[in-house]
Design a protein around this motif. Structure first.
Motif, PDB file in Angstrom:
ATOM      1  N   ALA A  43       0.816  -1.217   0.000  1.00  0.00           N
ATOM      2  CA  ALA A  43       0.000   0.000   0.000  1.00  0.00           C
ATOM      3  C   ALA A  43       0.841   1.253   0.000  1.00  0.00           C
ATOM      4  CB  ALA A  43      -0.934  -0.022   1.204  1.00  0.00           C
ATOM      5  N   ASP A  46       1.124   2.946   3.584  1.00  0.00           N
ATOM      6  CA  ASP A  46      -0.131   3.294   4.261  1.00  0.00           C
ATOM      7  C   ASP A  46      -0.441   2.243   5.322  1.00  0.00           C
ATOM      8  OD1 ASP A  46      -2.616   4.063   5.054  1.00  0.00           O
ATOM      9  OD2 ASP A  46      -3.612   3.737   3.121  1.00  0.00           O
ATOM     10  N   ALA A  49      -3.972   0.481   5.606  1.00  0.00           N
ATOM     11  CA  ALA A  49      -4.468  -0.516   4.649  1.00  0.00           C
ATOM     12  C   ALA A  49      -4.794  -1.823   5.357  1.00  0.00           C
ATOM     13  CB  ALA A  49      -3.419  -0.742   3.561  1.00  0.00           C
ATOM     14  N   HIS A  97      -8.320  -1.524  -3.671  1.00  0.00           N
ATOM     15  CA  HIS A  97      -8.087  -0.088  -3.811  1.00  0.00           C
ATOM     16  C   HIS A  97      -6.930   0.364  -2.917  1.00  0.00           C
ATOM     17  CE1 HIS A  97      -8.891   4.148  -4.426  1.00  0.00           C
ATOM     18  NE2 HIS A  97      -8.935   4.326  -3.108  1.00  0.00           N
ATOM     19  N   GLY A  98      -5.996   1.109  -3.490  1.00  0.00           N
ATOM     20  CA  GLY A  98      -4.913   1.696  -2.712  1.00  0.00           C
ATOM     21  C   GLY A  98      -3.614   0.932  -2.721  1.00  0.00           C
TER      22      GLY A  98
END
Length: 685
Positions: A43, A46, A49, A97-98
């Motif tokens: 991620a 992040d 996540a 996503h991400g």
């Protein structure tokens, strides 16, 4: 001494207990923490996540009771059928996503039991790290649909358990490591990248999927490339070469390290080998023809027969068994009317050899037409019914015929009779069944009408020759639709279509098993024949050769079972009926996996492969990718699993297993799945 042995035994018990605990133990907190850091790297740093996906180092996703957690839905575990009490073996992070970071191999490989990494359709950057080789048990590396760059690491070739490499649709470049061809791969997908250099010498014969299109590759294509077609190799650089898909490669040898020299060296012994086969085949054919001519001459002299010229040609004339029709005059032998007609068994060999001898024409009474009334069955067209009404054996002999194919039990031909109706003629090879029994069998099958069973229109029966006539189905077979050439108007079969085919075939087989056993009585509009009393004691009739090539499609693309009972053993053979159930199970496996059976045709190899995948708790890997591409809420996948369970019940012949179901029971199970699928479709609509 006794004390020493006792001590050793106690130590062995402790060691085994530790090993057992290791196999069935929980995933360690260190491994869980490492995988959370691996997800954070995916991620791009992040740390939220992991929280969004429910990855929590304090929860073991493989422990009983935790499988339904979010953490448990993105990983798979070794263990029992419910998937718990084991170690993490699969990581599924497709289209999350991400995920725009990088792959950290050191963090991933901290989970020693991991077998599959699937992170397709994300935005991952960087490259595939060299350290991926530390994941020694990895079998599937699926990273397609990302933004990965750099070379494909040569360290991949150290992963001896690797079966699937999918790096398609990335920005990878450089050469493909040559030693990739030494791996026991099932799938290699590398299309839509920037790879250059030559293609390694993959053994394409053993691969199920392969594509390197849309790259900058050049040089010769591997052997057996025609298995996957031009679309798996083109477009690429202009120097791509190799027959039959591209222009021939330069005949001169290269520096000794390339493929041209290797292919050339390999071709020389093959040419010698094939030449030897040709010479041997010619010698055998010459000997067979000599023996045929000698035996015919002796028989003609003994019976006082004479030969006379005739222009009649048809099913047995080798010049008529192709799409090209000629008008060459041939010579046939007309038997004495008092002599019993028997087509020589060598006629089958005559078909395969151009200019071989043609067969003897029988009297017109030899053809038994089952539809003299001209009425159509639920599946027979009016044109075919009308043609059958006045059908004579001479019509088959004189009409142009096209060879459709050869199988274990004989050959099939397309014959266009006067009036334009197209018929299919099955010529049964070495049919040793009693003539009277074969006649009764065909008459009983002809009276049992079902919309999913193609009825015979007529048949011919002699001592060594059996012919069965059907209406020709121009839409082809299930085998061609699944594994062969597909017309441009036909796309891949989806789940609904395959379930419909499975249900229709099961209905037809169950109807025939029940009706021909006499339990429900034959549905017939005909008056009983003189052989009905004998037929009543014959018992049920099995199909005897159910397979994908014998499932044909009508003009409305409805499936129907062809060649019912043509090769079935006489009498009520329970083993033959069980054989039909097993063959139907193999047919289900073909529908679900998209894989063809081996040349033996019994489906044993396919069944073993499916069983091995299921034992590894990789059920999703069994299904054809075309079935899983529709998305949805997973209910269709659940019904696929249920249909797979039906198939495995049909093919399971292991010692101690439950008796196989009957075709009626199988049809009930399949129709229950179809009804549930129909209700689900109606709710979605």
């Amino acid at each position: 001494m006794a004390n020493v042995l006792a001590a050793l035994a106690a130590a062995l018990v402790v060691l085994l207990a530790c090993c057992f605990c290791g196999v069935r133990g929980d995933e360690s907190p260190e491994v869980r923490d490492s995988l959370i850091k691996f997800l954070t790297a995916l991620a791009g740093g992040d740390d939220q996540a992991a929280l969004r996906l429910g990855w929590n180092a304090s929860i073991d996703p493989c422990r009983r009771g935790n499988v339904s957690s979010l953490w448990g839905k993105t990983v798979g575990c070794f263990g029992s059928d419910s998937g718990n009490d084991g170690f993490i073996k699969r990581i599924d992070l497709d289209a999350v996503h991400g995920l725009t970071g990088t792959i950290d191999a050191a963090l991933l490989c901290a989970a020693p039991a991991v077998r599959v990494l699937s992170v397709r359709d994300n935005g991952l950057r960087g490259g595939i790290p060299e350290g991926i080789s530390a994941c020694s048990g990895l079998t599937h590396l699926i990273v397609s649909g990302n933004e990965l760059s750099g070379d494909l690491p040569a360290s991949l070739t150290q992963l001896k358990s690797l079966h699937v490499i999918d790096v398609a649709r990335n920005n990878l470049s450089g050469p493909l490591p040559g030693d990739l061809s030494k791996l026991n791969l099932d799938r290699f997908m590398a299309n839509d990248n920037h790879f250059d250099g030559t293609i390694p010498d993959f053994n394409l014969y053993q691969l199920e999927n392969f594509t390197v299109s849309n790259n900058n590759l050049t040089g010769p294509i591997p052997e057996n490339a025609e298995k996957f077609g031009n679309q798996s190799f083109w477009p690429n650089a202009a120097g791509m070469c190799g027959t039959p898909l591209f222009d021939p490669c330069p005949s001169e040898a290269d520096d000794g390290n390339g493929k041209n020299g290797k292919h050339k060296k390999r071709a020389v012994p093959k040419i010698v080998m094939y030449l030897g086969y040709v010479l041997l085949g010619a010698a055998v054919l010459a000997f067979v023809l000599y023996k045929i001519c000698s035996s015919k001459k002796k028989r003609s002299n003994k019976l006082g027969l004479k030969s006379k010229p005739s222009r009649g040609k048809g099913v047995y004339d080798s010049s008529r068994l192709t799409t090209t029709t000629t008008t060459t005059t041939t010579s046939v032998t007309t038997p004495n009317k008092s002599a019993a007609y028997s087509i020589p068994t060598s006629a089958e060999h005559s078909v395969a050899a151009a200019g071989a001898a043609s067969a003897v024409a029988p009297p017109s009474t030899s053809l038994v037409v089952l539809r003299r009334s001209g009425t159509a069955s639920p599946i027979t067209s009016r044109a075919a019914a009308a043609a059958a009404k006045d059908l004579r054996f001479e019509d088959l002999l004189k009409s142009p015929a096209e060879l459709l194919g050869r199988g274990r039990f004989g050959s099939s031909y397309k014959v266009v009779v006067p009036g334009g109706a197209a018929l299919a003629v099955k010529r049964v090879k070495d049919a040793a069944v009693d003539e009277a029994a074969f006649r009764r069998r065909m008459e009983r099958i002809g009276r049992a009408k079902h919309a999913a069973v193609l009825p015979p229109l007529a048949f011919y029966c002699a001592m060594q020759e059996k012919l069965v006539v059907y209406e020709f189905q121009s839409n082809g077979s299930l085998e061609k639709l699944l594994h062969g050439s597909i017309e441009s108007s036909q796309g891949p079969l989806d789940w609904t279509a395959r379930l419909h085919i499975a249900a229709k075939v099961a209905d037809g087989m169950a109807f025939m098993h029940t009706t021909l056993s006499g339990s429900d009585g034959a549905t017939s509009n005909n008056s009983p024949s003189s052989g009905d009393d004998a037929a009543a004691t014959d018992g049920p009739i099995a199909h005897g050769n159910l397979k994908a090539s014998n499932v044909l499609f009508t003009a409305g693309m409805d499936p129907c079972v062809s060649e019912y009972g043509v090769t079935s053993p006489a009498g009520g053979d329970a083993a033959a009926l069980r054989g039909d159930v097993h063959a139907y199970g193999v047919l289900l496996l073909e529908l679900l996996t998209g894989k063809a059976t081996s040349a033996r045709g019994d489906g044993a190899e396919l069944a073993r492969w499916v069983t091995s995948v299921i034992r590894e708790e990789w059920t999703a890997e069994v299904f054809d990718r075309a079935l899983l591409s529709g998305g949805g809420d997973g209910s269709s996948e659940q019904r696929m699993v249920r249909l797979l369970q039906v198939a495995m019940r049909c093919v399971d012949a292991s010692r101690g297993s439950a008796p196989p179901p009957t075709m009626r029971e199988v049809a009930g199970m399949v129709n229950a799945i179809r009804e549930e699928d129909d209700r689900s479709f109606s709710l979605e609509a």
